[in-house]
Write a protein that holds these residues in place. Structure first.
Motif, PDB file in Angstrom:
ATOM      1  N   ARG A 100      40.836  40.071  35.250  1.00  0.00           N
ATOM      2  CA  ARG A 100      39.381  40.248  35.368  1.00  0.00           C
ATOM      3  C   ARG A 100      38.898  39.783  36.739  1.00  0.00           C
ATOM      4  O   ARG A 100      38.013  40.382  37.334  1.00  0.00           O
ATOM      5  CB  ARG A 100      38.661  39.483  34.267  1.00  0.00           C
ATOM      6  N   PHE A 101      39.489  38.701  37.245  1.00  0.00           N
ATOM      7  CA  PHE A 101      39.092  38.213  38.559  1.00  0.00           C
ATOM      8  C   PHE A 101      39.468  39.217  39.648  1.00  0.00           C
ATOM      9  O   PHE A 101      38.691  39.464  40.565  1.00  0.00           O
ATOM     10  CB  PHE A 101      39.721  36.852  38.850  1.00  0.00           C
ATOM     11  N   ARG A 102      40.655  39.812  39.567  1.00  0.00           N
ATOM     12  CA  ARG A 102      41.068  40.821  40.548  1.00  0.00           C
ATOM     13  C   ARG A 102      40.101  42.004  40.538  1.00  0.00           C
ATOM     14  O   ARG A 102      39.713  42.512  41.594  1.00  0.00           O
ATOM     15  CB  ARG A 102      42.494  41.301  40.275  1.00  0.00           C
ATOM     16  N   ALA A 103      39.716  42.443  39.341  1.00  0.00           N
ATOM     17  CA  ALA A 103      38.776  43.562  39.230  1.00  0.00           C
ATOM     18  C   ALA A 103      37.422  43.197  39.840  1.00  0.00           C
ATOM     19  O   ALA A 103      36.822  44.004  40.566  1.00  0.00           O
ATOM     20  CB  ALA A 103      38.604  43.965  37.769  1.00  0.00           C
ATOM     21  N   LEU A 104      36.961  41.975  39.571  1.00  0.00           N
ATOM     22  CA  LEU A 104      35.691  41.529  40.142  1.00  0.00           C
ATOM     23  C   LEU A 104      35.788  41.456  41.662  1.00  0.00           C
ATOM     24  O   LEU A 104      34.892  41.921  42.370  1.00  0.00           O
ATOM     25  CB  LEU A 104      35.292  40.169  39.569  1.00  0.00           C
ATOM     26  N   ARG A 105      36.870  40.892  42.159  1.00  0.00           N
ATOM     27  CA  ARG A 105      37.050  40.763  43.600  1.00  0.00           C
ATOM     28  C   ARG A 105      37.121  42.128  44.276  1.00  0.00           C
ATOM     29  O   ARG A 105      36.534  42.348  45.334  1.00  0.00           O
ATOM     30  CB  ARG A 105      38.301  39.946  43.910  1.00  0.00           C
ATOM     31  N   GLU A 106      37.814  43.075  43.662  1.00  0.00           N
ATOM     32  CA  GLU A 106      37.891  44.427  44.212  1.00  0.00           C
ATOM     33  C   GLU A 106      36.513  45.093  44.240  1.00  0.00           C
ATOM     34  O   GLU A 106      36.171  45.781  45.199  1.00  0.00           O
ATOM     35  CB  GLU A 106      38.871  45.277  43.415  1.00  0.00           C
ATOM     36  N   MET A 107      35.721  44.872  43.181  1.00  0.00           N
ATOM     37  CA  MET A 107      34.386  45.444  43.147  1.00  0.00           C
ATOM     38  C   MET A 107      33.509  44.822  44.231  1.00  0.00           C
ATOM     39  O   MET A 107      32.764  45.523  44.920  1.00  0.00           O
ATOM     40  CB  MET A 107      33.724  45.248  41.788  1.00  0.00           C
ATOM     41  N   VAL A 108      33.615  43.524  44.431  1.00  0.00           N
ATOM     42  CA  VAL A 108      32.818  42.849  45.458  1.00  0.00           C
ATOM     43  C   VAL A 108      33.211  43.358  46.845  1.00  0.00           C
ATOM     44  O   VAL A 108      32.345  43.637  47.680  1.00  0.00           O
ATOM     45  CB  VAL A 108      32.980  41.314  45.349  1.00  0.00           C
ATOM     46  N   ILE A 109      34.489  43.526  47.093  1.00  0.00           N
ATOM     47  CA  ILE A 109      34.942  44.050  48.382  1.00  0.00           C
ATOM     48  C   ILE A 109      34.444  45.476  48.584  1.00  0.00           C
ATOM     49  O   ILE A 109      33.961  45.834  49.658  1.00  0.00           O
ATOM     50  CB  ILE A 109      36.480  43.970  48.495  1.00  0.00           C
ATOM     51  N   SER A 110      34.539  46.286  47.540  1.00  0.00           N
ATOM     52  CA  SER A 110      34.068  47.667  47.618  1.00  0.00           C
ATOM     53  C   SER A 110      32.569  47.728  47.899  1.00  0.00           C
ATOM     54  O   SER A 110      32.119  48.511  48.745  1.00  0.00           O
ATOM     55  CB  SER A 110      34.387  48.388  46.313  1.00  0.00           C
TER      56      SER A 110
END
Length: 139
Positions: A100-110
């Motif tokens: 879940r953290f990886r998905a959140l981090r990817e969304m924030v970067i995007s």
């Protein structure tokens, strides 16, 4: 509060991407219609395209408006910077799950590279359109 706004920010980012895709497709389709190497291109000579151009302009204007809101709102920029720091510092612990953290981090970067950069309009205009004539090589 910004965390609760993430779905709306993601929707706006998706809208920007969709607008880029539509602009690219429209230019490629128009280039294909007017390609001198196509026998059917003569059918389209003199066609009225004011409606198409007007709608493309309205779409690009909406991207410009989103960019102006993002760039002109200091509270949003400050909140975004604080949210990014919080995700980097506390994200893994707050999510409780590495996936879940990886998905959140990817969304924030995007979001940071897309919507929050305030360059949706420029990205739509400056994408590689590749609409040259296949017969003449003209752009």
């Amino acid at each position: 509060m910004l965390g609760r706004a993430l779905p709306k920010l993601q929707d706006a980012s998706n809208f920007g991407q969709r607008c880029r895709d539509v602009a690219l497709n429209a230019m490629q389709q128009l280039a294909g219609l007017f390609d001198a190497s196509q026998a059917s291109s003569a059918l389209w000579r003199g066609a009225e395209l004011r409606g198409v151009v007007s709608r493309l302009g309205a779409m690009l204007s909406s991207l410009l408006a989103i960019d102006l809101v993002v760039r002109g709102n200091e509270h949003l920029r400050d909140a975004w910077d604080a949210f990014q720091r919080a995700v980097q510092l506390e994200g893994a612990a707050a999510c409780g799950d590495a996936a879940r953290f990886r998905a959140l981090r990817e969304m924030v970067i995007s979001l940071d590279e897309g919507l929050m950069s305030g360059r949706l309009f420029l990205r739509a205009l400056q994408q590689p359109y590749d609409v040259g004539s296949t017969a003449t090589g003209d752009s």
